[in-house]
Design a protein around this motif. Structure first.
Motif, PDB file in Angstrom:
ATOM      1  N   ALA A  91       0.804  -1.215   0.000  1.00 24.34           N
ATOM      2  CA  ALA A  91       0.000   0.000   0.000  1.00 24.34           C
ATOM      3  C   ALA A  91       0.843   1.274   0.000  1.00 24.34           C
ATOM      4  N   SER A  94       4.855   3.025  -4.445  1.00 23.39           N
ATOM      5  CA  SER A  94       4.257   3.525  -5.689  1.00 23.39           C
ATOM      6  C   SER A  94       3.852   2.338  -6.560  1.00 23.39           C
ATOM      7  N   LYS A 127      -0.992   6.338 -13.267  1.00 27.11           N
ATOM      8  CA  LYS A 127      -0.802   6.493 -11.823  1.00 27.11           C
ATOM      9  C   LYS A 127       0.517   5.883 -11.368  1.00 27.11           C
ATOM     10  N   GLU A 130       1.941   7.124  -8.167  1.00 30.01           N
ATOM     11  CA  GLU A 130       0.999   7.203  -7.038  1.00 30.01           C
ATOM     12  C   GLU A 130       1.211   6.035  -6.076  1.00 30.01           C
ATOM     13  N   ARG A 131       1.011   6.280  -4.778  1.00 29.91           N
ATOM     14  CA  ARG A 131       1.097   5.157  -3.838  1.00 29.91           C
ATOM     15  C   ARG A 131      -0.132   4.272  -3.994  1.00 29.91           C
ATOM     16  N   TRP A 133      -2.117   2.670  -2.096  1.00 31.96           N
ATOM     17  CA  TRP A 133      -3.341   2.806  -1.297  1.00 31.96           C
ATOM     18  C   TRP A 133      -4.279   3.852  -1.874  1.00 31.96           C
ATOM     19  N   ARG A 134      -3.764   4.716  -2.736  1.00 34.33           N
ATOM     20  CA  ARG A 134      -4.624   5.745  -3.320  1.00 34.33           C
ATOM     21  C   ARG A 134      -5.424   5.229  -4.524  1.00 34.33           C
ATOM     22  N   LEU A 135      -5.137   4.001  -4.981  1.00 39.16           N
ATOM     23  CA  LEU A 135      -5.854   3.461  -6.139  1.00 39.16           C
ATOM     24  C   LEU A 135      -7.244   2.974  -5.735  1.00 39.16           C
ATOM     25  N   SER A 136      -8.132   2.923  -6.716  1.00 40.87           N
ATOM     26  CA  SER A 136      -9.455   2.324  -6.474  1.00 40.87           C
ATOM     27  C   SER A 136      -9.288   0.809  -6.337  1.00 40.87           C
ATOM     28  N   GLN A 140      -6.361  -1.526  -7.839  1.00 40.67           N
ATOM     29  CA  GLN A 140      -5.500  -2.371  -6.993  1.00 40.67           C
ATOM     30  C   GLN A 140      -5.523  -3.817  -7.486  1.00 40.67           C
TER      31      GLN A 140
END
Ligand code: ATP
Length: 232
Positions: A91, A94, A127, A130-131, A133-136, A140
């Protein structure tokens, strides 16, 4: 043709309960099959047994080698990829790093494989920094699939990839699975939703109480056999 995967009389259990009770099946290189059955039929246990994550009796051969006594990491190294239930990603890392750490040792191979995953999942490409945990949830799940692909598997074991996803996201994940299968990777897909599984797999293996109760081309399975597998 020799099978890529060959399972003979597989047994597994937890304590006194038998979860797999003599399962035999073969999968050819590049073939996709859905593993169908109600809750508790033994689908997850079968995938875990193939990976060596639960102890199992019986025979398992992959790509000509006896894998039954092999450590999990050796099975993965030989070309078995696994996407467990519930989207396992790091999570705090990136998207790109999640893929990199699952990749081959050579940087050039790794870079090529990351690009392949990004081509398959354009949402992830957008993304990449992006880390996770920020994904939908759907993204994920795609990242989880992408991580499994980084090992260049010849067989991909998928455990309920649409669980907990909205119908729209589940459609996207299944479209990606169709793409992976079309690339020539063999796929064994455990699913509770028969309709969904059958949208990607021309063959269904029906499990009930740890036994195979039906196995064949989707069109050849009778409603009665399907009903039996799910409701007994
Ligand atoms: P689900 O869709 O619920 O994951 P499944 O078809 O994948 O179902 P399994 O999870 O393989 O089925 O479970 C097969 C049997 O083994 C069930 O009776 C289940 O209760 C039992 N079982 C599974 N995991 C464990 C465990 N860790 N400890 C004890 N029993 C277990």
């Amino acid at each position: 043709m020799t099978a890529l995967l060959s399972i003979r009389e597989l047994t597994a259990g937890y304590g006194g309960t038998a979860a797999l009770d003599g399962v035999s099946l073969e999968l050819a290189a590049g073939e996709t099959a859905a593993l169908l059955g109600a809750n508790g039929a033994g689908k997850s246990t079968l995938l875990k047994a193939l990976l060596g994550l639960v102890p199992a009796g019986g025979g398992m051969r992959f790509d000509g080698a006896d894998i039954s006594g092999m450590a999990t990491e050796d099975r993965v190294r030989r070309g078995i990829g696994y996407v467990p239930e519930g989207r396992r990603v790091f999570a705090g890392m990136s998207v790109r790093d999640n893929l990199e750490v699952a990749g081959l040792p050579a940087a050039r191979d790794r870079a090529r494989d990351v690009e392949r995953v990004f081509t398959l999942f354009p949402d992830l490409a957008c993304k990449s920094g992006e880390r996770a945990w920020r994904l939908s949830g759907g993204q994920q799940q795609m990242l989880s699939l992408g991580r499994a692909l980084m090992g260049r598997p010849r067989l991909l074991l998928l455990d309920e990839p649409s669980l907990g996803l909205s119908p729209k996201l589940a459609d996207e994940v299944f479209a990606a699975i169709r793409g992976i299968a079309a690339d020539g990777t063999a796929v064994l897909l455990a699913e509770q939703s028969a309709a969904r599984a059958l949208s990607v797999a021309p063959r269904a293996v029906l499990l009930r109480l740890g036994r195979v109760v039906g196995d064949g081309p989707v069109g050849a399975l009778s409603q009665e056999t399907l009903r039996m597998a799910f409701f007994g």
